[in-house]
Motif scaffolding. Structure first.
Motif, PDB file in Angstrom:
ATOM      1  N   ARG A 126     -12.041  12.476 -61.296  1.00 48.22           N
ATOM      2  CA  ARG A 126     -12.138  10.786 -61.647  1.00 48.22           C
ATOM      3  C   ARG A 126     -11.001   9.884 -61.644  1.00 48.22           C
ATOM      4  O   ARG A 126     -11.245   8.997 -61.114  1.00 48.22           O
ATOM      5  CB  ARG A 126     -13.148  10.341 -62.368  1.00 48.22           C
ATOM      6  CG  ARG A 126     -13.965  10.622 -62.633  1.00 48.22           C
ATOM      7  CD  ARG A 126     -15.592  10.166 -63.823  1.00 48.22           C
ATOM      8  NE  ARG A 126     -16.890  11.298 -64.046  1.00 48.22           N
ATOM      9  CZ  ARG A 126     -16.714  12.360 -64.504  1.00 48.22           C
ATOM     10  NH1 ARG A 126     -15.769  12.804 -65.156  1.00 48.22           N
ATOM     11  NH2 ARG A 126     -18.175  13.346 -64.710  1.00 48.22           N
ATOM     12  N   ASP A 130      -7.359  12.604 -57.618  1.00 52.80           N
ATOM     13  CA  ASP A 130      -8.870  13.388 -57.870  1.00 52.80           C
ATOM     14  C   ASP A 130      -9.770  12.895 -55.788  1.00 52.80           C
ATOM     15  O   ASP A 130      -9.974  13.920 -55.381  1.00 52.80           O
ATOM     16  CB  ASP A 130      -9.973  13.444 -58.508  1.00 52.80           C
ATOM     17  CG  ASP A 130     -11.258  14.627 -58.547  1.00 52.80           C
ATOM     18  OD1 ASP A 130     -11.002  15.256 -57.548  1.00 52.80           O
ATOM     19  OD2 ASP A 130     -12.574  14.099 -59.214  1.00 52.80           O
ATOM     20  N   THR A 131     -10.058  11.734 -55.995  1.00 48.16           N
ATOM     21  CA  THR A 131     -10.287  11.262 -55.075  1.00 48.16           C
ATOM     22  C   THR A 131      -9.744  11.648 -53.330  1.00 48.16           C
ATOM     23  O   THR A 131     -10.588  12.093 -52.384  1.00 48.16           O
ATOM     24  CB  THR A 131     -10.860   9.572 -54.983  1.00 48.16           C
ATOM     25  OG1 THR A 131     -11.905   9.777 -55.873  1.00 48.16           O
ATOM     26  CG2 THR A 131     -11.761   8.962 -53.187  1.00 48.16           C
ATOM     27  N   SER A 135     -10.531  13.916 -50.770  1.00 53.01           N
ATOM     28  CA  SER A 135     -10.893  13.316 -49.279  1.00 53.01           C
ATOM     29  C   SER A 135     -10.191  13.645 -47.771  1.00 53.01           C
ATOM     30  O   SER A 135     -10.143  13.856 -46.528  1.00 53.01           O
ATOM     31  CB  SER A 135     -10.430  11.577 -48.889  1.00 53.01           C
ATOM     32  OG  SER A 135     -11.662  11.217 -50.098  1.00 53.01           O
TER      33      SER A 135
END
Length: 314
Positions: A126, A130-131, A135
């Motif tokens: 989170r 991480d994103t 992605s």
């Protein structure tokens, strides 16, 4: 362990018989006469019939299959229909080794980047990192190879002039870098997502909380408890990847001029070259079974709670 391995190996001849029989029958009764395809539209019917007789294609299907099995047990997969005068073993010999090297290069890239990225993303769940990690991985998986390969050629060969564009010189040659990345990038995304999801599941387990409550250093918890147990789904994917070592993407071979099995198999399909098709399928099936057996043996090493009898179900 020995009885389990023996039972699995005893199934190998049965599987090979089923695969060989199905492909052999489809080859004989499928659309298109291989000799007619070889000779062309304006061939002499008498010549076509003579070639069919010489190759035993007019014999009953059972006689042909038994003769084929007898030759295969001696390592003779027959003579190619398309490349007259050359045996299947001769055609596949060097090409299989090239495909193995290329796929090993792609696997090293996929697992060497995918596992650390997945662990990094899971341990920073989170967060922005991480994103970003997931992605980028998803983007790499979404872009097809026929766009990745020319993109890599355009950037690293044409614009930057850093790497060669075609040919093959072995796994340690610079010509293996671009095709290896072209095949390995989609795998990076898959392995990163598998590692992340498996790591998150392991992190929430009771024994991880217990290990931390005992005061174990975080590095020990991550290495001994989290990483080992999180690698079980990744090991399963490794088994499927290893089963494809002898075949490779014909798109990558076309773009980079690599003399591997993929391009030969595509040519054999279009030319109805059934001896080559059967030979590739038999060898690939053998590697598939052995790769899955290897993965089953790795399961108990990663998690001692798993027994060999349960490995194939895990």
């Amino acid at each position: 362990m020995a009885p389990y391995i023996l039972r699995r190996l005893l199934w190998l001849p049965v599987i090979l018989l089923i695969v060989s029989f199905v492909t052999f029958v489809l080859g004989r009764y499928g659309p298109g006469d291989p000799v007619q395809v070889l000779m062309g539209q304006h061939s002499n019917p008498a010549v076509v019939e003579r070639i069919r007789e010489q190759r035993g294609l007019n014999d009953p299907i059972v006689v042909q299959y038994v003769r084929y099995l007898r030759n295969v047990t001696r390592g003779d997969f027959g003579e190619s229909f398309k490349y007259r005068g050359r045996t299947v073993a001769e055609l596949l010999g060097n090409k299989m080794w090239v495909s193995v090297q290329l796929n090993v290069t792609a696997l090293i890239i996929s697992f060497g980047l995918g596992v650390p990225i997945g662990l990094f993303a899971a341990l920073r769940q989170r967060s922005l990192w991480d994103t970003v990690a997931i992605s980028v991985s998803l983007f790499g998986q979404a872009v097809p190879i026929f766009l990745t390969a020319p993109g890599l050629l355009l950037i690293f060969a044409l614009w930057l002039d850093l790497l060669p564009t075609h040919g093959w010189g072995g796994i340690f040659d610079t010509r293996a870098i671009l095709p290896g990345f072209a095949m390995g990038i989609p795998g990076v995304a898959i392995i990163a997502r598998l590692t992340r999801s498996s790591t998150l599941e392991v992190i929430g387990s009771d024994y991880i909380r217990t290990a931390r409550a005992k005061g174990l250093p975080e590095m020990v918890v991550q290495r001994r408890h989290i990483l080992r147990n999180a690698m079980i789904p990744v090991a399963t994917y490794l088994g499927f990847s290893l089963s494809g070592l002898l075949t490779t993407s014909f798109i990558v071979e076309r773009f980079f001029g690599i003399p591997g099995v993929g391009n030969l198999l595509i040519e054999a399909v279009f030319a109805r070259d059934y001896p080559v098709i059967n030979g590739v399928l038999l060898i690939t099936t053998t590697v598939f079974v052995m790769a899955n057996l290897l993965v089953d043996l790795v399961y108990p090493v990663l998690d001692p709670r798993i027994r060999l009898g349960q490995a194939s179900v895990a």
